[in-house]
Write a protein that holds these residues in place. Structure first.
Motif, PDB file in Angstrom:
ATOM      1  N   LEU A  51      37.023  52.763  25.810  1.00 54.13           N
ATOM      2  CA  LEU A  51      38.273  52.312  25.201  1.00 54.13           C
ATOM      3  C   LEU A  51      38.840  53.353  24.252  1.00 54.13           C
ATOM      4  N   GLY A  52      37.987  53.955  23.447  1.00 58.00           N
ATOM      5  CA  GLY A  52      38.469  54.917  22.478  1.00 58.00           C
ATOM      6  C   GLY A  52      39.122  56.137  23.102  1.00 58.00           C
ATOM      7  N   ALA A  53      38.645  56.543  24.280  1.00 60.63           N
ATOM      8  CA  ALA A  53      39.165  57.760  24.910  1.00 60.63           C
ATOM      9  C   ALA A  53      40.668  57.665  25.206  1.00 60.63           C
ATOM     10  N   PRO A  54      41.147  56.655  25.957  1.00 56.40           N
ATOM     11  CA  PRO A  54      42.592  56.574  26.184  1.00 56.40           C
ATOM     12  C   PRO A  54      43.371  56.293  24.909  1.00 56.40           C
ATOM     13  N   VAL A  55      42.784  55.545  23.979  1.00 53.25           N
ATOM     14  CA  VAL A  55      43.451  55.310  22.702  1.00 53.25           C
ATOM     15  C   VAL A  55      43.730  56.637  21.999  1.00 53.25           C
ATOM     16  N   LEU A  56      42.726  57.487  21.908  1.00 54.68           N
ATOM     17  CA  LEU A  56      42.886  58.774  21.231  1.00 54.68           C
ATOM     18  C   LEU A  56      43.980  59.621  21.884  1.00 54.68           C
ATOM     19  N   LEU A  57      43.974  59.655  23.204  1.00 61.20           N
ATOM     20  CA  LEU A  57      44.964  60.478  23.904  1.00 61.20           C
ATOM     21  C   LEU A  57      46.380  59.947  23.702  1.00 61.20           C
ATOM     22  N   TYR A  58      46.560  58.642  23.795  1.00 62.23           N
ATOM     23  CA  TYR A  58      47.916  58.090  23.681  1.00 62.23           C
ATOM     24  C   TYR A  58      48.406  58.085  22.236  1.00 62.23           C
ATOM     25  N   LEU A  59      47.517  57.917  21.265  1.00 67.25           N
ATOM     26  CA  LEU A  59      47.948  58.045  19.879  1.00 67.25           C
ATOM     27  C   LEU A  59      48.380  59.478  19.585  1.00 67.25           C
ATOM     28  N   ALA A  60      47.594  60.441  20.066  1.00 68.82           N
ATOM     29  CA  ALA A  60      47.954  61.839  19.856  1.00 68.82           C
ATOM     30  C   ALA A  60      49.265  62.180  20.545  1.00 68.82           C
ATOM     31  N   ALA A  61      49.424  61.716  21.774  1.00 68.00           N
ATOM     32  CA  ALA A  61      50.653  61.993  22.512  1.00 68.00           C
ATOM     33  C   ALA A  61      51.864  61.385  21.833  1.00 68.00           C
ATOM     34  N   ALA A  62      51.664  60.218  21.198  1.00 68.70           N
ATOM     35  CA  ALA A  62      52.779  59.539  20.533  1.00 68.70           C
ATOM     36  C   ALA A  62      53.140  60.169  19.205  1.00 68.70           C
ATOM     37  N   GLY A  63      52.278  61.038  18.668  1.00 65.84           N
ATOM     38  CA  GLY A  63      52.590  61.718  17.428  1.00 65.84           C
ATOM     39  C   GLY A  63      52.036  61.076  16.183  1.00 65.84           C
ATOM     40  N   VAL A  64      50.962  60.269  16.311  1.00 65.62           N
ATOM     41  CA  VAL A  64      50.303  59.743  15.116  1.00 65.62           C
ATOM     42  C   VAL A  64      49.728  60.921  14.332  1.00 65.62           C
ATOM     43  N   GLY A  65      50.080  61.021  13.053  1.00 62.85           N
ATOM     44  CA  GLY A  65      49.807  62.241  12.299  1.00 62.85           C
ATOM     45  C   GLY A  65      48.353  62.527  12.041  1.00 62.85           C
ATOM     46  N   THR A  66      47.580  61.475  11.700  1.00 63.05           N
ATOM     47  CA  THR A  66      46.168  61.668  11.380  1.00 63.05           C
ATOM     48  C   THR A  66      45.345  60.644  12.143  1.00 63.05           C
ATOM     49  N   ILE A  67      44.392  61.132  12.908  1.00 59.83           N
ATOM     50  CA  ILE A  67      43.524  60.257  13.701  1.00 59.83           C
ATOM     51  C   ILE A  67      42.088  60.534  13.312  1.00 59.83           C
ATOM     52  N   GLY A  68      41.390  59.496  12.890  1.00 60.83           N
ATOM     53  CA  GLY A  68      39.967  59.597  12.638  1.00 60.83           C
ATOM     54  C   GLY A  68      39.200  59.010  13.800  1.00 60.83           C
ATOM     55  N   ALA A 102      39.803  67.510  22.787  1.00 60.86           N
ATOM     56  CA  ALA A 102      40.775  66.974  23.750  1.00 60.86           C
ATOM     57  C   ALA A 102      42.092  66.636  23.064  1.00 60.86           C
ATOM     58  N   VAL A 103      42.014  66.048  21.888  1.00 55.96           N
ATOM     59  CA  VAL A 103      43.225  65.714  21.143  1.00 55.96           C
ATOM     60  C   VAL A 103      43.975  66.986  20.756  1.00 55.96           C
ATOM     61  N   ALA A 104      43.257  67.982  20.269  1.00 57.21           N
ATOM     62  CA  ALA A 104      43.896  69.233  19.851  1.00 57.21           C
ATOM     63  C   ALA A 104      44.561  69.937  21.029  1.00 57.21           C
ATOM     64  N   ALA A 105      43.934  69.855  22.200  1.00 61.80           N
ATOM     65  CA  ALA A 105      44.517  70.487  23.383  1.00 61.80           C
ATOM     66  C   ALA A 105      45.800  69.777  23.808  1.00 61.80           C
ATOM     67  N   LEU A 106      45.856  68.477  23.585  1.00 61.04           N
ATOM     68  CA  LEU A 106      47.041  67.708  23.966  1.00 61.04           C
ATOM     69  C   LEU A 106      48.164  67.866  22.956  1.00 61.04           C
ATOM     70  N   ASN A 107      47.823  67.798  21.668  1.00 60.34           N
ATOM     71  CA  ASN A 107      48.850  67.864  20.630  1.00 60.34           C
ATOM     72  C   ASN A 107      48.274  68.538  19.387  1.00 60.34           C
ATOM     73  N   PRO A 108      48.437  69.834  19.255  1.00 58.35           N
ATOM     74  CA  PRO A 108      47.839  70.559  18.128  1.00 58.35           C
ATOM     75  C   PRO A 108      48.424  70.199  16.773  1.00 58.35           C
ATOM     76  N   SER A 109      49.514  69.467  16.744  1.00 59.55           N
ATOM     77  CA  SER A 109      50.101  69.091  15.455  1.00 59.55           C
ATOM     78  C   SER A 109      49.403  67.900  14.815  1.00 59.55           C
ATOM     79  N   VAL A 110      48.525  67.227  15.565  1.00 55.13           N
ATOM     80  CA  VAL A 110      47.805  66.062  15.049  1.00 55.13           C
ATOM     81  C   VAL A 110      46.579  66.515  14.268  1.00 55.13           C
ATOM     82  N   THR A 111      46.357  65.906  13.128  1.00 55.97           N
ATOM     83  CA  THR A 111      45.143  66.158  12.352  1.00 55.97           C
ATOM     84  C   THR A 111      44.051  65.201  12.817  1.00 55.97           C
ATOM     85  N   VAL A 112      42.891  65.742  13.197  1.00 55.57           N
ATOM     86  CA  VAL A 112      41.774  64.919  13.653  1.00 55.57           C
ATOM     87  C   VAL A 112      40.645  65.015  12.634  1.00 55.57           C
TER      88      VAL A 112
END
Length: 366
Positions: A51-68, A102-112
């Motif tokens: 579950l977390g895997a698609p959540v992380l990708l779609y949050l990053a793609a949507a531009g959520v600024g900080t993802i833990g 994976a998140v950084a590769a999709l959207n480097p502007s997101v802080t993980v």
């Protein structure tokens, strides 16, 4: 009912952001203001698994600024069919690290922010303090109730999901919802089920595409809460039956005793169990009895003379002590894991491999 934005808009959008999110910005419900809320949001994802895997990708793609991301496990080969943030080369790495890549590769502007910790009473409070919203994609009841209770204690919204086999559930729990409609996990399931009454994914299996379906819904619910659009799944449990192609919902209220026969939201019925005693199997002594359940299951009950080799270890090629010159009878609880183990043994050159049909459940007294 639409909620006010959980995260107020903040900052501006540069030219790169305007280009990246242009199709999302065209949606009147989101627009520039909603995108600024997403950029300011801090979301904690519990589990970098199915579950977390698609959540992380779609949050990053949507531009959520900080993802833990919280996960204490490392990547295993058996994860890869459903945990789409991990790759074959990541096997053996901490899941939080490969997920962050994976998140950084999709959207480097997101802080993980990676949290390679085991959640418990001592760690959960400090973790939640740094985030606006929590998404629970964990795979065990202890963590689900721990996270729920912590969110209730600090008044944070919790987007919750569960998946097993071909069935999934998604809901929003927010005990302190501003419109007074607050509910929490314990309003649906007051207490965790008895240990062993519900199988894990390792026991019952799960289809990867369903994790994508449910995970996408989890991400959408988070986006709705952050931006204050639409009607969140607060007071409702979405129930997905992938085999039937059916999506239903069950209404819930604060203090509900949990779903009864008219609201069947349990993912799977409890698995029957055998009393924790040794059972005798009338087979020739020349047959090697191989039990592929987990060590705890094997310690509680076993076929006399059987040898324990958990399925994940067998699939990883740890076959020390498994003879190739004798017939092998593979045993598990229901027969499902035994079938997978038998197929793996045959693929590795074992010639005479059999499965105890129906598993230990078939030996239970009528």
């Amino acid at each position: 009912m639409t909620m006010p934005p959980l995260v107020p808009p903040a900052g501006g959008l540069d030219a790169d952001a305007l280009a990246r999110y242009s199709r999302q910005l065209l949606l009147g419900e989101i627009g520039v203001s909603g995108q600024r809320s997403l950029a300011a949001a801090r979301v904690l994802v519990i589990g970098a698994g199915g579950l977390g895997a698609p959540v992380l990708l779609y949050l990053a793609a949507a531009g959520v600024g900080t993802i833990g991301v919280v996960d204490f496990d490392v990547v295993e080969k058996s994860n890869l069919h459903r945990q789409v943030v991990h790759r074959d080369a990541d096997i053996g790495r901490p899941k939080v690290d490969s997920a962050a890549d994976a998140v950084a590769a999709l959207n480097p502007s997101v802080t993980v922010r990676t949290h390679h910790v085991r959640l418990d009473q001592d760690t959960v409070g400090d973790l939640l303090a740094g985030y606006d919203l929590v998404i629970d994609g964990s795979d065990n009841f202890a963590t689900r109730y721990l996270v729920n209770d912590a969110c209730v204690a600090v008044g944070k919204p919790l987007v919750w999901g569960s998946v097993l086999g071909f069935a999934a559930q998604v809901a929003v729990f927010w005990d302190a919802a501003p419109d007074g409609s607050g509910v929490q996990l314990r309003d649906v399931f007051p207490e965790p089920p008895p240990e062993g009454s519900v199988p894990s994914c390792a026991e019952a299996g799960v289809v990867g595409a369903l994790c994508g379906q449910a995970g996408s819904v989890l991400a959408m619910e988070a986006i709705k809460l952050i931006t204050g659009i639409g009607r969140p799944l607060l007071g409702r449990v979405l129930v997905i039956d992938a085999l039937a192609g059916r999506w239903d919902q069950v209404e819930i209220r604060r203090g509900d005793p949990g779903p009864g026969s008219s609201a069947p939201v349990a993912v799977t019925p409890p698995v029957p169990t055998v009393s924790p005693i040794e059972v005798d199997l009338p087979v020739a002594g020349s047959i090697f009895l191989l039990d592929v359940r987990g060590p705890d299951e094997f310690a509680a009950e076993r076929v006399t003379g059987s040898v324990n080799l958990p399925l994940p270890d067998l699939l990883a090629g740890d076959l020390d002590g498994v003879p190739d010159d004798r017939p092998i009878l593979v045993i598990c609880r229901s027969g499902r894991r035994a079938e997978v183990a038998a197929a793996s043994l045959e693929a590795r050159g074992y010639r005479d491999v059999r499965v105890l049909a129906g598993g230990l459940d078939s030996l239970a007294p009528a």
